[in-house]
Motif scaffolding. Structure first.
Motif, PDB file in Angstrom:
ATOM      1  N   LYS A 191      19.311 -29.809   2.451  1.00 47.80           N
ATOM      2  CA  LYS A 191      17.719 -29.900   1.835  1.00 47.80           C
ATOM      3  C   LYS A 191      17.433 -29.910   0.982  1.00 47.80           C
ATOM      4  O   LYS A 191      16.166 -31.070   0.006  1.00 47.80           O
ATOM      5  CB  LYS A 191      16.971 -28.601   2.279  1.00 47.80           C
ATOM      6  CG  LYS A 191      15.247 -28.459   2.466  1.00 47.80           C
ATOM      7  CD  LYS A 191      15.267 -27.327   3.414  1.00 47.80           C
ATOM      8  CE  LYS A 191      13.306 -27.270   3.627  1.00 47.80           C
ATOM      9  NZ  LYS A 191      13.624 -26.340   4.821  1.00 47.80           N
ATOM     10  N   PHE A 256      16.470 -21.063  10.272  1.00 46.42           N
ATOM     11  CA  PHE A 256      15.906 -21.125  10.765  1.00 46.42           C
ATOM     12  C   PHE A 256      16.391 -22.067  11.962  1.00 46.42           C
ATOM     13  O   PHE A 256      17.355 -22.645  12.522  1.00 46.42           O
ATOM     14  CB  PHE A 256      15.029 -22.430  10.251  1.00 46.42           C
ATOM     15  CG  PHE A 256      14.450 -21.874   8.974  1.00 46.42           C
ATOM     16  CD1 PHE A 256      13.369 -21.280   8.651  1.00 46.42           C
ATOM     17  CD2 PHE A 256      14.607 -22.647   7.896  1.00 46.42           C
ATOM     18  CE1 PHE A 256      12.898 -20.688   7.831  1.00 46.42           C
ATOM     19  CE2 PHE A 256      13.171 -22.739   6.904  1.00 46.42           C
ATOM     20  CZ  PHE A 256      12.614 -21.880   6.806  1.00 46.42           C
ATOM     21  N   GLU A 259      14.944 -27.234  12.687  1.00 48.82           N
ATOM     22  CA  GLU A 259      13.747 -28.284  11.097  1.00 48.82           C
ATOM     23  C   GLU A 259      14.356 -29.855  11.812  1.00 48.82           C
ATOM     24  O   GLU A 259      15.222 -30.166  12.121  1.00 48.82           O
ATOM     25  CB  GLU A 259      14.530 -28.487   9.223  1.00 48.82           C
ATOM     26  CG  GLU A 259      14.118 -26.636   9.988  1.00 48.82           C
ATOM     27  CD  GLU A 259      14.117 -26.185   8.270  1.00 48.82           C
ATOM     28  OE1 GLU A 259      13.256 -26.451   7.137  1.00 48.82           O
ATOM     29  OE2 GLU A 259      15.581 -26.233   7.635  1.00 48.82           O
ATOM     30  N   THR A 279       9.254 -27.012  10.467  1.00 44.73           N
ATOM     31  CA  THR A 279      10.245 -26.040  10.529  1.00 44.73           C
ATOM     32  C   THR A 279       9.800 -24.627  11.215  1.00 44.73           C
ATOM     33  O   THR A 279       9.290 -24.378  11.587  1.00 44.73           O
ATOM     34  CB  THR A 279      10.492 -24.821   8.872  1.00 44.73           C
ATOM     35  OG1 THR A 279      11.135 -26.181   8.295  1.00 44.73           O
ATOM     36  CG2 THR A 279      11.392 -23.706   9.114  1.00 44.73           C
ATOM     37  N   ASP A 281      11.174 -20.628  12.349  1.00 40.56           N
ATOM     38  CA  ASP A 281      11.047 -19.319  12.273  1.00 40.56           C
ATOM     39  C   ASP A 281      11.059 -18.670  13.571  1.00 40.56           C
ATOM     40  O   ASP A 281       9.083 -17.852  13.164  1.00 40.56           O
ATOM     41  CB  ASP A 281      11.189 -19.425  10.969  1.00 40.56           C
ATOM     42  CG  ASP A 281      10.835 -18.179  10.049  1.00 40.56           C
ATOM     43  OD1 ASP A 281      12.160 -17.944  10.779  1.00 40.56           O
ATOM     44  OD2 ASP A 281      10.704 -17.940   8.991  1.00 40.56           O
TER      45      ASP A 281
END
Length: 378
Positions: A191, A256, A259, A279, A281
């Motif tokens: 990322k 996470f 994503e 995302t 979470d």
């Protein structure tokens, strides 16, 4: 000669079939097919490559492709993964992150170097760089608006229960002081585009804030990661005195659940779908215009099935908003339905599985409080 080779192969396979040797000694990957002649342990290919980069333990061989001497097989039989762990992992702190085979390279490499090169877990006092409740140093932080990485001084203080960073090295007041109980940290090399990239998230006014960091030195960034875990562990020990270490470890840091890009439409379900980075979470589904944004454009609370939350494949009949991707998802909540589309069927199945993983879990009292906040938001 051939008979001796056959006997060595047979003996090697018998040692490998022992339960203790059924997974990689360093990352737990099943069916390791490499072994260390220096340590007498069984390794997966990825961990074997790391061993090869460390001069003191770089004598590794393939179980299937290399020739094994009788003495080498006997050494493996006498040692094995269980004895190695008992020796090299004897004093691993409860908060220290033990990587698995799906973790990024810097975590796995520093775990192996900590065990065998630095021997951090064989005697007390060798974990001082991340265990004494105080850490200070320079990390490269991405700017919120310009995306440039600039050096910033960070300070982690257990006695204050916070992580601070300063825009100037000699600044007296921090740019930000983050309460440790809201902090999460995870490695994000893909990322961030950096092999040592770290993402720190925390809550500000009950909204998630992202900070992206890196350090060129792998040991330094992993020490910061474990220092954050150590301070948070000690904070939780005080906050939840009857909780066992295993329960507290699960609350230290988390990756996470999922994503990736999806398209979304607005609350009237008539607007055009827009591509956003999502995302998940745990119970917070956040969406961003760009994966490296500091703040989410919006957040959706994903509760439990017993409280009226569910996920469906497809979009409601008559959905009016135009969309490019054809694989729809509908998240049903007590207040409204949220509509998304995915680029491929594989993406949709992965997202649906991630949502169901959350929805099937009962909510905690703390999560009911978070849900109430989401319902009060304008």
């Amino acid at each position: 000669m051939a008979a001796n080779v056959d006997e060595n192969v047979k003996a090697l396979q018998e040692v490998r079939r022992r339960e203790e040797n059924a997974s990689c000694v360093d990352c737990g990957k099943p069916d390791p097919d490499w072994a260390s002649c220096a340590l007498g342990v069984f390794l997966c290919l990825d961990c074997a490559k790391i061993h090869c980069s460390i001069p003191s333990i770089n004598n590794v061989k393939s179980i299937r492709m290399d020739h094994w001497e009788e003495g080498q097989v006997e050494f493996l039989a006498q040692r094995g993964n269980a004895k190695a762990k008992a020796r090299y992992e004897a004093l691993v702190p409860a908060y220290y992150y033990r990587p698995v085979h799906t973790d990024c390279l810097v975590l796995r490499e520093q775990w192996i170097r900590a065990k065998y090169e630095r021997e951090e877990f064989m005697e007390p006092g060798k974990q001082s760089s991340y265990s004494n409740g105080l850490m200070e140093g320079i990390l490269w932080k991405q700017g919120r608006d310009n995306r440039q990485y600039l050096p910033r001084r960070f300070l982690l203080l257990e006695r204050e229960g916070c992580l601070k960073y300063f825009t100037k090295h000699d600044a007296k007041e921090p740019k930000m002081a983050i309460k440790i109980d809201t902090v999460n940290a995870m490695f994000q090399p893909e990322k961030t585009g950096h092999p040592n990239g770290l993402q720190i998230t925390y809550l500000k006014d009950n909204k998630t804030r992202n900070i992206f960091l890196y350090h060129e030195d792998g040991k330094e960034i992993v020490d910061w990661f474990n220092a954050i875990r150590a301070v948070k562990f000690h904070y939780l020990k005080v906050a939840f005195p009857v909780a066992c270490d295993q329960e507290l470890k699960r609350r230290l840091t988390r990756n996470f659940l999922k994503e990736g890009y999806m398209e979304k439409t607005g609350p009237r379900q008539k607007e055009s779908f827009k591509k956003r980075w999502f995302t998940l979470d745990h119970r917070r589904l956040m969406y961003f215009k760009d994966p490296l944004d500091a703040f989410a454009k919006g957040e959706v609370f994903v509760g439990s099935g017993e409280n009226g939350y569910s996920v469906l494949e497809g979009l409601p009949d008559g959905t009016q908003g135009s969309f490019t991707w054809q694989y729809g998802i509908t998240i049903v909540t007590p207040d409204r339905d949220y509509l998304f589309t995915c680029e491929t069927e594989k993406d949709r199945q992965e997202w649906v599985a991630a949502f169901w993983h959350v929805i099937k879990q009962p909510m905690t009292p703390q999560e009911y409080a978070v849900e109430a906040y989401f319902k009060l938001k304008p």
